[in-house]
Every structure is written in C-alpha cells, then in structure tokens.
Design an enzyme around this catalytic site. Sequence first.
Site, PDB file in Angstrom:
ATOM      1  N   LYS A  43      18.087  -4.543  22.441  1.00 43.51           N
ATOM      2  CA  LYS A  43      18.901  -5.715  22.151  1.00 43.51           C
ATOM      3  C   LYS A  43      20.210  -5.787  22.934  1.00 43.51           C
ATOM      4  CE  LYS A  43      16.632  -7.988  18.854  1.00 43.51           C
ATOM      5  NZ  LYS A  43      16.330  -9.441  18.918  1.00 43.51           N
ATOM      6  N   SER A  90      10.266  -0.587  21.147  1.00 45.20           N
ATOM      7  CA  SER A  90      11.453  -1.438  21.254  1.00 45.20           C
ATOM      8  C   SER A  90      12.715  -0.879  20.621  1.00 45.20           C
ATOM      9  CB  SER A  90      11.152  -2.810  20.655  1.00 45.20           C
ATOM     10  OG  SER A  90      10.723  -2.675  19.309  1.00 45.20           O
TER      11      SER A  90
END
Length: 401
Positions: free
Chosen positions: A51, A302
């Site tokens: 992110k 992720s």
Amino acid sequence: MLSLSDIQEARQTLGDIARKTPLHLTHTFSRLAGCEVWLKLENLQKTGSFKIRGSYNKIRRLSEDAKKHGVIAASAGNHAQGVAYAAARAGIPSTVVMPEGAALSKIKATTDYGARVLLHGADYDAAQTFAQQYREETGAVFVHAFDDPDIVAGQGTVGLEILEQCPDLEAIVVPVGGGGLIAGIALAAKSIKPTIQIYGVEAEGAASMKASLKAGTPVGLYSANTLADGIAVKKPGRLTLRMVQAYVDDVIVVSDVEIARTMLLLLERYKLLVEGSGAAAPAALLFHKLPLAGKKVAAVVSGGNVDGTVLSRILQYGLAEAGRYVRLQTVIPDRPGALQGLLSVIAKLRANVLTVSHRRMGPSIPPGFTEVELELETRDPDHVGHVERTLQEKGYQVVLR
C-alpha cells in the site's frame, strides 16, 4: 484509463521509498500446485504491505495548496499505514478512519507512523462514508484506498518489478479487494508482455469484483465476511472495474479454510508471516483453482500485517483443518482413576494433551458421570480418526468439536 507511462512515472516518484521486494521461487508450492510458483513478497515491504506504493505516489503528487489541508483516508489497516507513512514523509497531517473492529496492532502502527486515527463503523465501507463527510467539513484531501489513478499507478509498480525479476513468467495471480493492486499490475504486465495471463483471487465471503464483472457495473454486497480483512471490500471502484474488465483474464474465489491453511504453510515452511489477504493468491495455486498446470507463475503475497490475537485464532483454525488439532468431548464415571484411564489411552495413541476440562452437572450428563473435554495436538486427519476409533472401541462415546 491509465497507461504504462503513468506507472513508470510513479516508479520515478517512489524512488527508494518502496523496497524492490524479493520474487522467491518456492519448490514446495511448485510441487503442491503442479506449476512453477514464484512468490512476490510484498509482506516484506515498508509498512508491511504494497500500500505504501500507491499512497506515496498520490500524496507526493498533491499541489502545495492541497497539502496545507492534510489528507484523510479510510482503511482496515494496510492503506492506513501507507497513508500515515507517506504523509509523514511529506510533512503534512493525516487522519485515518478505521472500522471499530480494526486490529489493535494496525491501529497502533498507524498512530506510530504519525496519523490521527478515528474509529467508526463496522467495516471499511462505513469508515469510508464517514471519511468522506470529514473531508467535506475540513477540506482535507481524500486518499482513496483503490479507486484513484495515482493509487493504481503506484500499485502497478509491483508489476514492473515482477517482470524485471522474471521476464519469462506466463501468469501472475493477484489478491483482489477493491481492485487497485490487480488493476495496476495487469496494466503494467499486459503492456510489457501482452501474452501474460492475469488472474484475480477474492475471498469467498467478499467476492464483490466477481459479482461486478458478472453484472457489468460495480455491485455492492450486503456484507463482506472473511478472515482476510485486507480484501474485505463490499464494492469495487469504477476505475478498477473498468481496468479489470480490460486487462484481467479471470477472477476466482478461495475459502477462508484454504486461506488459513496457506497461511500456516507459509509460516511453517518459509517462516513468512502473511495476513489473510496476502495468502489468497498462493491459496488459489495450492488448491488448484486456476488452469495453470506446468506454467511459470508469480503469486503476489500482498501483506503481512497480522494482529497477534487474530493470528493465534487463524493458526488454530488452520491446524484443526489440517488435522493437527482436535477438541473432543466424552463422559467418564465420576470416580477416582477414571480420568487417568482416559488420559492413559490418549498417551498411548501419541496425541499430545493441550488442555483438560471437566464438569459434573448439565442436561446431557448422566448422574454419576463427568463430562470431559480435551484439546489434543495430533499429526494429521488419519491420526484424528485413529484416536476417535480407538476411544470408541474402549467404550467411550466421543464427540469431535
């Protein structure tokens, strides 16, 4: 729609802010999945997930006038930390609205990076609605978690790295929440190598992208229930849906059971701490959900931001599903030596007793008997079955929990 040049510019903007994370060939996953599996380890990224790439790209590109008002975002945790870190680097204030049930570790990490955290609502969507209202009241810039060109471009730098690290890949598998990560990766990868296949993976309890693809427009789910909170999004973005329609070959789902087992395998075999959303893409390969037999495939891990309490529950869940933990109930005569006799049988079966509890009163307990509940550490499902059968042969009525 974005172009490859937008992602390349984002990479220049990021500089050395984002790490070039490893792309690791895993022989164990390759053997189990029936294809050559490479793991893109974004769980080792700064702030613990991919992110930071999109957040920093968005905030760095703000005008000086916009920066004066600060930024606000909504997030279950990973985007929150990315925004907080990026805002701190830019020297501007940040506020993040998180669901009331957000993991304490993610709340603390976000505040430690310098953000003000507000808790509101039961899920990401409720937090986002509140954050939008806050933006209107304060003039702060809203940094969307996924439906923003600058965010998507930043996430797309993952795709650039993957193909630089392994140019002859045939497919990339990506977890999907709101769609920002897969949209950016798919654009980057297909622009560089049009023949590559891109697959998205959603949690079964939060499959909003799959529903939206079927409907041809963003569809909002009534609920998004999954242990993979990083992809528990009720509705994808309009931009991200268009990009998925244009560049992604298919989107499939995995169950929470499959995610938990994959988390456990990654922790035990590779000592990788991976959150539920980070385990979704490897789970799709491990459980043969995609037509990729014999191919060379990258799966994006992720993130790795797991709350300790949640991790404990997930690991116990994964152990139970793998037949390595079982809870059983039985009744024994309420007399000296009865419990010792039961535990002696368990010991001979080589099952490790973790806890023992018993009670003498209850509607299902006959007079003169005691209900006993055991938590056992076992080897595999066959071992659990052997324990159950042996106890039954010795006259115990066994109920597995």
